[in-house]
Design an enzyme around this catalytic site. Structure first.
Site, short mmCIF file in Angstrom:
data_model
loop_
_atom_site.label_atom_id
_atom_site.label_comp_id
_atom_site.label_asym_id
_atom_site.label_seq_id
_atom_site.Cartn_x
_atom_site.Cartn_y
_atom_site.Cartn_z
N ALA A 76 -34.51 -66.27 25.21
CA ALA A 76 -33.59 -66.62 24.44
C ALA A 76 -32.50 -66.42 25.23
O ALA A 76 -31.49 -66.67 24.63
CB ALA A 76 -33.70 -64.75 23.19
N THR A 77 -32.02 -65.90 25.87
CA THR A 77 -30.62 -66.16 26.59
C THR A 77 -30.94 -67.84 26.73
O THR A 77 -29.69 -68.47 25.86
CB THR A 77 -30.54 -65.46 28.13
OG1 THR A 77 -30.31 -64.12 28.12
CG2 THR A 77 -29.65 -66.08 29.48
N ASN A 156 -30.60 -54.88 19.07
CA ASN A 156 -30.82 -54.13 20.01
C ASN A 156 -30.70 -52.60 20.68
O ASN A 156 -31.43 -51.79 21.03
CB ASN A 156 -31.17 -54.71 21.33
CG ASN A 156 -29.56 -55.68 21.93
OD1 ASN A 156 -28.84 -55.98 21.41
ND2 ASN A 156 -29.49 -55.65 23.51
N GLN A 184 -34.88 -58.64 18.52
CA GLN A 184 -35.78 -57.38 18.26
C GLN A 184 -35.98 -57.75 16.42
O GLN A 184 -36.59 -56.12 16.48
CB GLN A 184 -33.87 -56.57 18.35
CG GLN A 184 -33.59 -56.50 19.59
CD GLN A 184 -34.36 -56.07 20.27
OE1 GLN A 184 -35.64 -55.22 20.80
NE2 GLN A 184 -33.93 -56.07 22.04
N SER A 204 -38.28 -64.50 21.63
CA SER A 204 -37.93 -64.00 23.31
C SER A 204 -39.81 -64.21 22.89
O SER A 204 -39.75 -63.73 22.18
CB SER A 204 -37.24 -62.99 23.68
OG SER A 204 -37.63 -62.68 25.25
N HIS A 206 -41.39 -61.48 25.67
CA HIS A 206 -41.68 -60.23 26.41
C HIS A 206 -40.79 -58.70 25.48
O HIS A 206 -40.92 -58.46 25.81
CB HIS A 206 -40.73 -60.53 27.70
CG HIS A 206 -39.48 -60.06 27.85
ND1 HIS A 206 -38.99 -59.30 27.71
CD2 HIS A 206 -38.02 -61.04 27.25
CE1 HIS A 206 -37.17 -58.99 27.97
NE2 HIS A 206 -36.99 -60.55 27.46
N THR A 244 -40.77 -79.93 32.56
CA THR A 244 -42.41 -79.84 32.34
C THR A 244 -42.20 -78.34 31.66
O THR A 244 -42.39 -77.69 32.21
CB THR A 244 -42.56 -79.29 33.62
OG1 THR A 244 -41.97 -80.65 34.77
CG2 THR A 244 -44.39 -79.59 33.85
N CYS A 329 -29.30 -55.45 29.76
CA CYS A 329 -28.88 -56.30 29.94
C CYS A 329 -27.19 -55.39 30.17
O CYS A 329 -26.59 -55.57 31.10
CB CYS A 329 -28.53 -57.61 28.82
SG CYS A 329 -29.94 -57.51 28.05
N1 PMP Z 1 -31.03 -61.38 22.36
C1 PMP Z 1 -30.92 -59.68 21.85
C2 PMP Z 1 -30.90 -59.17 20.94
C3 PMP Z 1 -31.91 -59.10 23.58
O1 PMP Z 1 -32.29 -57.94 23.09
C4 PMP Z 1 -32.66 -59.99 24.42
C5 PMP Z 1 -33.17 -59.14 25.32
N2 PMP Z 1 -32.17 -58.31 26.23
C6 PMP Z 1 -31.96 -61.73 24.48
C7 PMP Z 1 -30.65 -61.40 23.86
C8 PMP Z 1 -32.08 -61.65 26.08
O2 PMP Z 1 -33.32 -62.97 25.65
P1 PMP Z 1 -33.91 -62.58 27.22
O3 PMP Z 1 -34.61 -62.13 28.33
O4 PMP Z 1 -35.71 -63.66 27.16
O5 PMP Z 1 -33.79 -63.67 27.33
#
Ligand code: PMP
Length: 402
Positions: A76-77, A156, A184, A204, A206, A244, A329
């Site tokens: 997601a980043t 989050n 989330q 995302s 995970h 890829t 984070c």
């Molecule tokens: N957005 C939110 C709201 C998140 O909680 C997170 C993960 N901490 C991310 C973005 C980033 O996701 P990723 O770990 O897949 O880069």
């Protein structure tokens, strides 16, 4: 023998579901679907491509989107970076304003600030004490100079659910593109990109029992601008994200999303009931205070402030309990929470705040044990130092860990 840790940090990441791990494993070795999904001139390549496309359809299904609207990214980043940067670079110099909320994930906030170096006029809008964006604050910022507005669906740290439908409709009525970070909310709240009126949406894997290192950006099919890619190369993902395709990661994400769709009516209510029980136990007798309690909140997240206690010390005392102070984070950067600040908490209160996040494997017994551990530690800390300044060494001595 040390007791098993209680994991209440599902908002930071989740374990991979065993079915997901099996699906991923079947894409790696020579007996599996290991070929390059771009090698469609041969059968192994086409088999890999078919699995990627099946996963894309699973991800799209969760959003009620078309598979061709899904762009796989490294997480997601990257999806957030691509949404903001891709739109900004496509629309400048006519539209240079980027509007974001003050409680966005750093991958949105920092991207917006980085774009200021390229001429973006970044406007950060505040939130109310529950973590909600007021549409009336947004409205005057949405005009022909605005490139994009980005407001996350579920925060989050607080679990606050934003009224994305309303914000999306407002942006659309003003001709402004709208992006939401749905990391989330995916798999916890039913998502329909049409009802939400979003143009771009980040995901995302995970946080949803899939692997780390894979995510996706939903890009509305008839987006009026061509998203400028961040990563150049072989033109994969319709030229939007070269590289890829990571078959095993994508197949893992697809399987995780398939399971999430299957369990959408079952998991969230069960988790919400456990969360409510935890909050009840931790707020009884004035022990802690629930943040964003007036807002609609996602099932698995509860942010609690324990006045008079230093969060870092509390976390240290709660060795058997995996929880976060703010977000993972934020912890990586050693900063105090911009989200808690935005809802009006003082630095002391922010430092006395813990995020508990529950998931599919959380049990009633874990909730009871976690609440008992927190209660004992908070009371102990308050007894030792009325302002919560008991040192960790003191506690370790008292509890025989030294
Ligand atoms: N957005 C939110 C709201 C998140 O909680 C997170 C993960 N901490 C991310 C973005 C980033 O996701 P990723 O770990 O897949 O880069």
């Amino acid at each position: 023998m040390p007791s098993a840790p209680i994991y209440l940090d599902y908002a930071a990441t989740t374990p991979v579901d065993p079915a997901v791990a099996r699906a991923m494993g079947s894409c790696l070795t020579s007996e599996g679907t290991f070929a390059n999904p771009a090698s469609v001139t041969h059968r192994p390549g086409r088999a890999a491509r078919a699995r990627v496309e099946d996963a894309r359809a699973r991800v799209a299904e969760l959003l009620h989107a078309d598979p061709e609207e899904i762009v796989f990214t490294s997480g997601a980043t990257e999806a957030n970076n691509l949404a903001l940067t891709g739109v900004f670079r496509a629309l400048r110099p006519e539209r240079t304003r980027i509007v974001v909320s003050a409680i966005e994930h750093p991958s949105v906030l920092d991207t917006a600030h980085a774009l200021a170096e390229e001429g973006a006029d970044v406007v950060v809008v505040g939130v109310d004490p529950e973590g909600r964006v007021d549409p009336a604050v947004l409205e005057p910022l949405l005009d022909e100079r605005t490139a994009l507005c980005s407001v996350m669906h579920v925060n989050n740290e607080l679990g606050t659910v934003q009224d994305i439908e309303r914000l999306g409709a407002l942006c659309r009525s003003r001709g402004v593109l709208f992006h939401t970070d749905a990391v989330q909310s995916a798999g916890k709240i039913p998502l329909d990109v049409h009802a939400l009126a979003v143009d771009l949406l980040s995901l995302s894997a995970h946080k949803l029992y899939g692997p780390k290192g894979i995510g996706a950006l939903y890009v509305r099919r008839d987006l009026p601008v061509g998203l400028v890619p961040l990563i150049h190369g072989g033109g994969h993902e319709r030229g939007r994200r070269s590289g890829t395709l990571a078959t095993h990661q994508i197949v893992g994400m697809g399987e995780a999303y398939r399971l999430a769709v299957e369990r959408l009516s079952e998991d969230p209510p069960r988790v919400a009931a456990l969360r409510d029980r935890l909050v009840e136990l931790l707020t009884a007798d004035g022990l802690g205070r629930l943040n964003a309690r007036g807002a609609e909140r996602v099932s698995g997240i509860a942010s609690l402030t324990f006045p008079g206690v230093v969060g870092e010390t509390l976390l240290y005392f709660l060795g058997d309990l995996a929880v976060s102070q703010g977000s993972a984070c934020g912890a990586a950067r050693g900063e105090s929470s911009h989200v808690l600040k935005a809802i009006g908490l003082s630095p002391l209160e922010a430092h006395a705040t813990i995020r508990f996040s529950l998931g599919r494997e959380t049990t009633e017994d874990e909730i009871a044990r976690a609440a008992a551990l927190v209660r004992a530690a908070v009371q102990d800390l308050r007894r030792r130092a009325p302002r919560g300044e008991a040192s960790a060494t003191e506690h370790r001595r008292a509890h025989g860990h030294d």
